[in-house]
Scaffold this active site. Sequence first.
Site, short mmCIF file in Angstrom:
data_model
loop_
_atom_site.label_atom_id
_atom_site.label_comp_id
_atom_site.label_asym_id
_atom_site.label_seq_id
_atom_site.Cartn_x
_atom_site.Cartn_y
_atom_site.Cartn_z
N THR B 208 -4.52 7.35 6.75
CA THR B 208 -2.91 7.69 7.36
C THR B 208 -2.55 6.38 7.82
OG1 THR B 208 -3.77 9.84 7.86
CG2 THR B 208 -1.89 9.11 8.77
N VAL B 237 -1.70 21.18 4.14
CA VAL B 237 -0.96 20.36 5.38
C VAL B 237 -1.87 19.90 6.16
CG1 VAL B 237 1.13 20.28 6.61
CG2 VAL B 237 1.06 21.42 4.29
N ASP B 239 -2.34 16.93 10.04
CA ASP B 239 -1.71 16.99 11.11
C ASP B 239 -0.37 15.81 11.35
OD1 ASP B 239 -3.60 14.91 10.65
OD2 ASP B 239 -3.20 14.55 12.69
#
Lengths: 341, 341
Positions: B208, B237, B239
């Site tokens: 990420t 989905v 965090d």
Amino acid sequence: MRSFLLSLLLVAGVLLQGRSQQFSGAVMVLHGGAGNILPSEFNPAQEATYREALTLALRTGYERLKAGASSVEAVQAAIHVLEDNPLFNAGKGSVFTHDGKNEMDAAIMDGSTLKAGAVADVSRIRNPIDGAIAVMQRSRHVMLVGPGAEAFAGKAGVTLVDPSYFFTEKRWQELQRALARDSLDALKGDSSSAVLPPVEHPELMFGTVGAVALDQQGHLAAGTSTGGITDKMNGRVGDSPIIGAGTYADDATCGISCTGWGEYFMRTVAAKTAADLIRFKGWTVGQAGHALIDSIIPALGGDGGMILLDARGNGCLVFDTPGMFRGWVSRDGKISVLMYR
Amino acid sequence: MRSFLLSLLLVAGVLLQGRSQQFSGAVMVLHGGAGNILPSEFNPAQEATYREALTLALRTGYERLKAGASSVEAVQAAIHVLEDNPLFNAGKGSVFTHDGKNEMDAAIMDGSTLKAGAVADVSRIRNPIDGAIAVMQRSRHVMLVGPGAEAFAGKAGVTLVDPSYFFTEKRWQELQRALARDSLDALKGDSSSAVLPPVEHPELMFGTVGAVALDQQGHLAAGTSTGGITDKMNGRVGDSPIIGAGTYADDATCGISCTGWGEYFMRTVAAKTAADLIRFKGWTVGQAGHALIDSIIPALGGDGGMILLDARGNGCLVFDTPGMFRGWVSRDGKISVLMYR
């Protein structure tokens, strides 16, 4: 400075005649949505149907707890009653999106393990709370959305239905009225309506359902289920399925379920903020609930309600809308149900 | 009792050689993911490409801040650099789901207004952070998912692409290795693999990207963008797009972006918990970041990293994985970039 302002707002909030019930000895608290719930809006027969539904949900959850079920099972059983009843904006009875679809969200959290599950933007799971529980118990994920969530739920044994199951004439008419108002607003000069979202329809927005239970082992669970808001954009996800926003549970603080204008509960991370006021500042569920509903959320322009229950059985039901469908059961099985302030 | 345990865990966490940088005078902090980032995994040329990309992202954000742009614009500019670079698991370079798709999530939060926007499960928005910013600035919602999010983004002028834009051979091969391991695990006797999710692949999970900026007006913004985790279930989905879990900003506390095993950051509502430790207990960004990464998240079995920046320029980059791509810029433009412990 922020603390000082918060204190000022809290005082102001209490002066603004806080609307809440606070009690001890409870094993379940429940809501069926906050909103424009005024005595003038209901005749006695209508009022009775809401009270009966809320009572049935509480009794169903209580019977499970009495039989030794977990708090997760009790929350599931109580929410089933409200999801299956078209009076409430969850499951059957969910509102329609701008494009005329039913897109539902739900979440569950287990306060003893901090495990959680959520589904969002689902149109084929008959009881969205079951989808959320399947995600928590049978996947390594916390949140699944859309067709992926439905496919998983189906494989996990959760009942799927055709999207037409969720159609109700009442909700369809609510959407038509909202769309008519959208058109009127567009005529008034806003030519960017292709991009801008539908206008707000505060009187149509609420109706989420939720419950928090305390089982015989002393464990909490919280769950929330909703059809969202009438005329919402396709794909909109509100606070209900967001762990920490509309739903949260931790045996060490409390279980929480929210209802209201979801975007504000998301921006304030409402449920976790309330839990952190309890955990980090030693506040009671009543103090924490009032801080959110009387001060923190209105400070941004939002409104709604919240139910809280801690592991010692202290409960709080608080809202700043005209009314909230709500109730609780005490350890001895006494059921209390309220609609208005 | 919980407080006492927390204190014990905090001490233990520090003893477990906390991996972090803490500094003052910063205007931007940035990460490109935490994970199995070890010197043995990179030759000097590979290492240089990562360092160059992180430096370019920080310089791009810094130039915007220096030119008087808002913190939201600076975060957007920095994240664009990483989303457009296939080295990182965001935008171009995103990992594949179990079914061989790229499903991306992103979020933005403006610390001066507490406005926020997020998209999740999107496959056609070239820069998912742009989708999140459009939701924040041009809708009344906070979160849109799936095709609804893409349709809105397109109408709002955000660049859409064919899903094939996100294909990269490297990520595809990572998925094939993960799938091969899934099959092996299934052969070992788990016949319920149709329901159970893919096995965990810790070494593939992270990557990420995120940034927090402090603009000349003293306002914070935080943004995060991700392809999620390799071999994730469709519709999962994490965090990153959840306000309060992977992304949060409030001028009164700090801006935060997280990376790691997202489910644990969701269950702990990691970013808001860190902000609340600052707000309700008066902790520094360093104390709050360490509490989450050294104690609260590992206590549940998770790991990852977090970057924090407050409105006075105090920053903290903390992780408990072997490494984290990370860096910061100070007020005078000095750029620091790190990969390993």
